[in-house]
Design an enzyme around this catalytic site. Sequence first.
Site, mmCIF file in Angstrom:
data_model
loop_
_atom_site.group_PDB
_atom_site.id
_atom_site.type_symbol
_atom_site.label_atom_id
_atom_site.label_comp_id
_atom_site.label_asym_id
_atom_site.label_seq_id
_atom_site.Cartn_x
_atom_site.Cartn_y
_atom_site.Cartn_z
ATOM 1 N N ARG A 46 0.810 -1.222 0.000
ATOM 2 C CA ARG A 46 0.000 0.000 0.000
ATOM 3 C C ARG A 46 0.842 1.270 0.000
ATOM 4 N NH1 ARG A 46 -4.441 -1.266 4.471
ATOM 5 N NH2 ARG A 46 -2.479 -1.705 5.500
ATOM 6 N N LYS A 140 1.060 -19.424 4.359
ATOM 7 C CA LYS A 140 0.364 -19.893 5.550
ATOM 8 C C LYS A 140 0.291 -18.799 6.610
ATOM 9 C CE LYS A 140 2.591 -20.364 8.898
ATOM 10 N NZ LYS A 140 3.722 -19.628 9.480
ATOM 11 N N HIS A 170 6.984 -23.550 3.805
ATOM 12 C CA HIS A 170 8.394 -23.537 3.405
ATOM 13 C C HIS A 170 9.200 -24.659 4.050
ATOM 14 C CE1 HIS A 170 9.076 -21.206 7.118
ATOM 15 N NE2 HIS A 170 10.348 -21.496 6.993
ATOM 16 N N LYS A 174 12.783 -27.378 2.768
ATOM 17 C CA LYS A 174 14.065 -27.510 3.464
ATOM 18 C C LYS A 174 14.747 -28.795 2.990
ATOM 19 C CE LYS A 174 12.915 -24.775 7.509
ATOM 20 N NZ LYS A 174 13.858 -23.665 7.580
ATOM 21 N N GLU A 208 13.213 -21.885 18.440
ATOM 22 C CA GLU A 208 13.758 -20.622 17.942
ATOM 23 C C GLU A 208 14.237 -19.790 19.123
ATOM 24 O OE1 GLU A 208 11.501 -18.989 14.340
ATOM 25 O OE2 GLU A 208 9.932 -19.711 15.660
ATOM 26 N N ASP A 227 0.669 -20.936 14.068
ATOM 27 C CA ASP A 227 1.828 -20.439 13.335
ATOM 28 C C ASP A 227 2.761 -21.571 12.908
ATOM 29 O OD1 ASP A 227 3.467 -18.196 12.393
ATOM 30 O OD2 ASP A 227 4.860 -18.734 14.003
ATOM 31 N N HIS A 232 3.745 -26.354 9.546
ATOM 32 C CA HIS A 232 5.101 -26.903 9.428
ATOM 33 C C HIS A 232 5.259 -28.241 10.145
ATOM 34 C CE1 HIS A 232 5.964 -23.055 7.826
ATOM 35 N NE2 HIS A 232 6.256 -22.429 8.940
ATOM 36 N N LYS A 331 9.146 -19.928 20.805
ATOM 37 C CA LYS A 331 10.004 -18.754 20.623
ATOM 38 C C LYS A 331 10.806 -18.577 21.902
ATOM 39 C CE LYS A 331 7.779 -17.176 16.840
ATOM 40 N NZ LYS A 331 8.403 -17.333 15.532
HETATM 41 C C1 BG6 Z 1 7.225 -19.059 9.873
HETATM 42 C C2 BG6 Z 1 6.576 -18.596 11.152
HETATM 43 O O1 BG6 Z 1 6.312 -19.752 9.086
HETATM 44 O O2 BG6 Z 1 8.313 -19.890 10.188
HETATM 45 C C3 BG6 Z 1 7.591 -17.878 12.029
HETATM 46 O O3 BG6 Z 1 5.504 -17.723 10.847
HETATM 47 C C4 BG6 Z 1 8.815 -18.729 12.235
HETATM 48 O O4 BG6 Z 1 7.006 -17.525 13.272
HETATM 49 C C5 BG6 Z 1 9.339 -19.251 10.916
HETATM 50 O O5 BG6 Z 1 9.781 -17.944 12.868
HETATM 51 C C6 BG6 Z 1 10.452 -20.255 11.139
HETATM 52 O O6 BG6 Z 1 11.041 -20.579 9.913
HETATM 53 P P1 BG6 Z 1 12.537 -21.063 9.838
HETATM 54 O O7 BG6 Z 1 12.726 -21.440 8.398
HETATM 55 O O8 BG6 Z 1 13.387 -19.910 10.260
HETATM 56 O O9 BG6 Z 1 12.640 -22.214 10.763
#
Ligand code: BG6
Length: 481
Positions: A46, A140, A170, A174, A208, A227, A232, A331
């Site tokens: 935007r 997602k 994603h 990997k 993480e 999330d 994932h 996290k």
């Molecule tokens: C994302 C989440 O899909 O994946 C994030 O929304 C997360 O919260 C991330 O940090 C982690 O991805 P990766 O590839 O860094 O493990």
Amino acid sequence: QSVDPFDLVIFGGTGDLALRKLLPALFHRFLDGQIPGSSRIVGIARETLDDAGYRAQLREALIGICDARQLDVFLQQVFYRPLDARKDEGWDDFAALIGSEPEHVRVFYLSTSPELFVDICTRLGHYKLNEGASRVVLEKPIGRDLASANQINDAVGKVFSESQTFRIDHYLGKETVQNLLVLRFGNALFEPLWNAGHIDHVQITVAETLGVGHRGSYYDRAGALRDMVQNHMLQLLCMVAMEPPSSLAPDAVRDEKLKVLHSLKPIDESNVSQLTVRGQYRAGVADGASVPGYPEELGNNKSNTETFVALKAEIANWRWAGVPFYLRTGKRLPSRVSEIAVTFKPVPHSIFGGDAGTLAQNRLVLRLQPDEGVKLWLTIKHPGPGGLRLRHVPLDMSFAEAFGVQQPDAYERLLLDVVRGNPTLFMRRDEVEAAWHWAGPILAAWADSGEPPRPYTAGSWGPSAAVALIERDGRTWNEDG
Ligand code: BG6
């Protein structure tokens, strides 16, 4: 392997994902010669910006990757258009820019909040940008529950057919996740043992060190289950647990994953407190620095959003009956590590004296990050005289060491798969629905219980209840790597 020229349009082009992941991934592919010179990358957001302003933003984000000369060549292929999905302004101009050549591959990547997916797709349909070799990529999470996911999928489905729709996760891009397919189905060794007769349990950890940072407004509405787990982690679980597909054809793989999702035992208000633990971080130390807690970071002391989940899942089928799949993600944990650890059953009898149960169990660990690789833990004899001393040691293969190459980021592979039109590593609509079907009752049971998430100190492995969850079964979380 190069691809035909294409246009890739990123909605949410100034967002976190675009700047941190998508554009760097495209730049890396460009450096490898995989982005033909006449291809265009168009950022949409935007903000009022022009091409030069957008390129300047990207320059800052990408400058560390490579020398400036190549970056400047790449940026000549990048454009920007300010658009609001909910306003008419600018759309005529955008449609004219993209054009309607039916053979030309046009990818529309929706890296926005899912609430905008429908508006964007409707506009794309209105301008007939959905025709020919057009594809849409949905980031997602798709929706926030089964009903909203259905709504989105229905509305997107009116504009783009299922074969044009790429729902990205994603994690499937990997390297180690793809390697799991090869390990399982390219070796004769594992598959005969890959079942409840021989496998004791599976652990999937995605830890993480980062907090939610400036993504708080998105994250607080999502939480760790939406999330990370619904997408994932369930996808990883499917890759471990699925039956051998007959080939790598997209539907052969996705049919098998879907069966796993359908076989997950329900978790609902009757068992949620035994099978799940939710947590929320408080101030502590992460990556060597003092960090605030989630409520302070968010500026909201009342948030009930979980930043940590541990749970015990089970798959009700012949192959996996009785084998727990322990999942945990969070996290602000002590280290950034993602891995799948498959622990085999103990030997039935020890010839070395003592109880067979005291011998260390074989374990296959697939490290997704950092330092992607595979470890197989075996028991061997400690070398030398002095009797039979048993040692538990890993056969350890780091991909970087073994192959001497930097692993490409997951998005590099997946973005080019979309351009090529290969959906094997993308989620089909029914998979997303099945995943919500399982996750929904967990979310509902948490909401009904009214219990806040358990606090944990930033830099710890989550609430102590997560340790208790697995220790109740006489097991521990894998800490050996
Ligand atoms: C994302 C989440 O899909 O994946 C994030 O929304 C997360 O919260 C991330 O940090 C982690 O991805 P990766 O590839 O860094 O493990």
